[in-house]
Design an enzyme around this catalytic site. Structure first.
Site, PDB file in Angstrom:
ATOM      1  N   THR A 274     -54.610-115.286  75.934  1.00 43.54           N
ATOM      2  CA  THR A 274     -53.813-114.583  76.944  1.00 43.54           C
ATOM      3  C   THR A 274     -54.548-114.520  78.274  1.00 43.54           C
ATOM      4  OG1 THR A 274     -52.889-113.215  75.184  1.00 43.54           O
ATOM      5  CG2 THR A 274     -52.584-112.452  77.444  1.00 43.54           C
TER       6      THR A 274
ATOM      7  N   TYR B 277     -40.906-112.718  70.988  1.00 39.70           N
ATOM      8  CA  TYR B 277     -39.539-112.779  71.517  1.00 39.70           C
ATOM      9  C   TYR B 277     -38.486-112.867  70.417  1.00 39.70           C
ATOM     10  CZ  TYR B 277     -35.465-113.909  74.340  1.00 39.70           C
ATOM     11  OH  TYR B 277     -34.232-113.880  74.915  1.00 39.70           O
TER      12      TYR B 277
ATOM     13  N   TYR C 286     -53.765-113.032  65.318  1.00 40.65           N
ATOM     14  CA  TYR C 286     -53.895-112.236  66.531  1.00 40.65           C
ATOM     15  C   TYR C 286     -52.708-111.282  66.576  1.00 40.65           C
ATOM     16  CZ  TYR C 286     -54.246-111.299  71.611  1.00 40.65           C
ATOM     17  OH  TYR C 286     -54.344-110.706  72.855  1.00 40.65           O
TER      18      TYR C 286
ATOM     19  N   ARG D 194     -47.720-107.133  73.433  1.00 37.50           N
ATOM     20  CA  ARG D 194     -47.295-108.337  74.153  1.00 37.50           C
ATOM     21  C   ARG D 194     -46.213-109.106  73.403  1.00 37.50           C
ATOM     22  NH1 ARG D 194     -50.087-110.164  78.563  1.00 37.50           N
ATOM     23  NH2 ARG D 194     -52.076-109.155  79.036  1.00 37.50           N
TER      24      ARG D 194
ATOM     25  N   LYS E  13     -57.808-110.784  65.045  1.00 37.36           N
ATOM     26  CA  LYS E  13     -58.073-110.101  66.309  1.00 37.36           C
ATOM     27  C   LYS E  13     -57.026-109.004  66.392  1.00 37.36           C
ATOM     28  CE  LYS E  13     -57.900-110.489  71.348  1.00 37.36           C
ATOM     29  NZ  LYS E  13     -57.597-111.347  72.524  1.00 37.36           N
TER      30      LYS E  13
ATOM     31  N   ILE F 148     -63.198-109.677  70.648  1.00 36.59           N
ATOM     32  CA  ILE F 148     -62.756-110.741  71.554  1.00 36.59           C
ATOM     33  C   ILE F 148     -62.447-110.046  72.871  1.00 36.59           C
ATOM     34  CG2 ILE F 148     -61.017-112.495  72.014  1.00 36.59           C
ATOM     35  CD1 ILE F 148     -60.873-113.009  69.024  1.00 36.59           C
TER      36      ILE F 148
END
Length: 294
Positions: free
Chosen positions: A44, A107, A133, A138, A163, A205
């Protein structure tokens, strides 16, 4: 394979938006010299969403080539299209990455069954290790602990860690109980990395490590060595900088901060990302001064 301070690398862009390979190689070299324990290109923070497929894996190849095996490379490779995600993870392997970092489909908002089937299909098409992740802030898609345990149980040689950017510290325990002690848990949030490690994590991270790689590496090393007092002191020193990195849309603040440390590096952003605003820059300036970074 992964532990300690692992920066989610920014991608240097020129004013015309082109990838600046020399600056990226310099960033990789500096990070390794400063003690970073691994590298994450095209995540990202690396503005992966604005890169073409060719650009994306060119950046991975450059990172692998510059690192020369000194630290492991965890390449961003997620997609909300399962077929594209399979292509991405295989491209990451061809590019030389040691593992792929993969979000669940964003989405589309699949069910927990859909999330499992997505990762099942990927695992059946690759032998490259994968770090999940989970960043629902997000993606809007949350890999629930039970689903994560199911994924890992089905493909333990593929899914090696997570993560975790949920901000829910209790999940570290839930995921350890569900996925086993060998399942690598890395914080996806710098500001909670100390508590995350206390719950059973083994590293972070990090966005802040782009700017303060030595301090972030020293923080993780102190914790690993059992020096809790030093780790907490470094955490306190870095905390305002962690917060400042998200006072505007990321990676605007971190590119601004890195530009202060390395003023000769081209650190423009690609639209729709824009430079940090005045208030964010002021917060970054103050936090960098407080941390002794600039």
């Amino acid at each position: 394979m992964f532990s300690g301070s692992i920066p989610a690398l920014v991608t240097p862009f020129a004013a015309d938006g082109s990838f600046v390979e020399d600056a990226f190689r310099a960033l990789v070299e500096w990070q390794i010299a400063e003690g970073s324990a691994g590298l994450v290109p095209v995540g990202t923070t690396g503005e992966a969403a604005t890169l073409t497929f060719q650009e994306h894996f060119d950046v991975v190849r450059v990172c692998v080539d510059q690192a020369r095996g000194r630290v492991p490379i965890l390449a961003g490779a997620g997609s909300n299209d399962t077929r594209v995600a399979i292509d991405n993870v295989n491209a990451a392997k061809v590019a030389g990455a040691d593992a792929a970092l993969m979000v669940p489909p964003y989405y589309n908002r699949p069910s927990q069954e859909g999330i499992f089937r997505h990762f099942e299909a990927i695992a059946q098409q690759t032998s490259l290790p994968i770090v999940l992740y989970n960043v629902p802030g997000r993606t809007v898609t949350d890999i629930q602990p039970a689903t994560m345990a199911r994924i890992v149980a089905a493909f333990p040689d593929v899914f090696i860690g997570v993560k975790d950017a949920t901000g829910s510290l209790g999940r570290v325990t839930e995921q350890r109980l569900g996925c086993g002690d060998d399942f690598v848990q890395l914080s996806g949030n710098d500001e909670t990395a100390l508590a995350f490690n206390a719950m059973g994590g083994v590293g972070c991270i990090s966005v802040t490590a782009n700017v303060a790689p030595r301090l972030c590496a020293d923080f993780q090393a102190a914790w690993a060595a059992g020096d809790i007092v030093k780790a907490r002191s470094l955490h306190d020193r870095l905390y305002p900088l962690h917060v400042a990195m998200f006072t505007d849309a990321s990676p605007g603040p971190v590119k601004y901060a890195l530009g202060k440390v390395k003023p000769d590096w081209p650190l423009h952003l690609r639209l729709p990302m824009t430079p940090a605003g005045d208030a964010s820059r002021a917060a970054v300036d103050a936090a960098m001064a407080g941390a002794g970074v600039a």
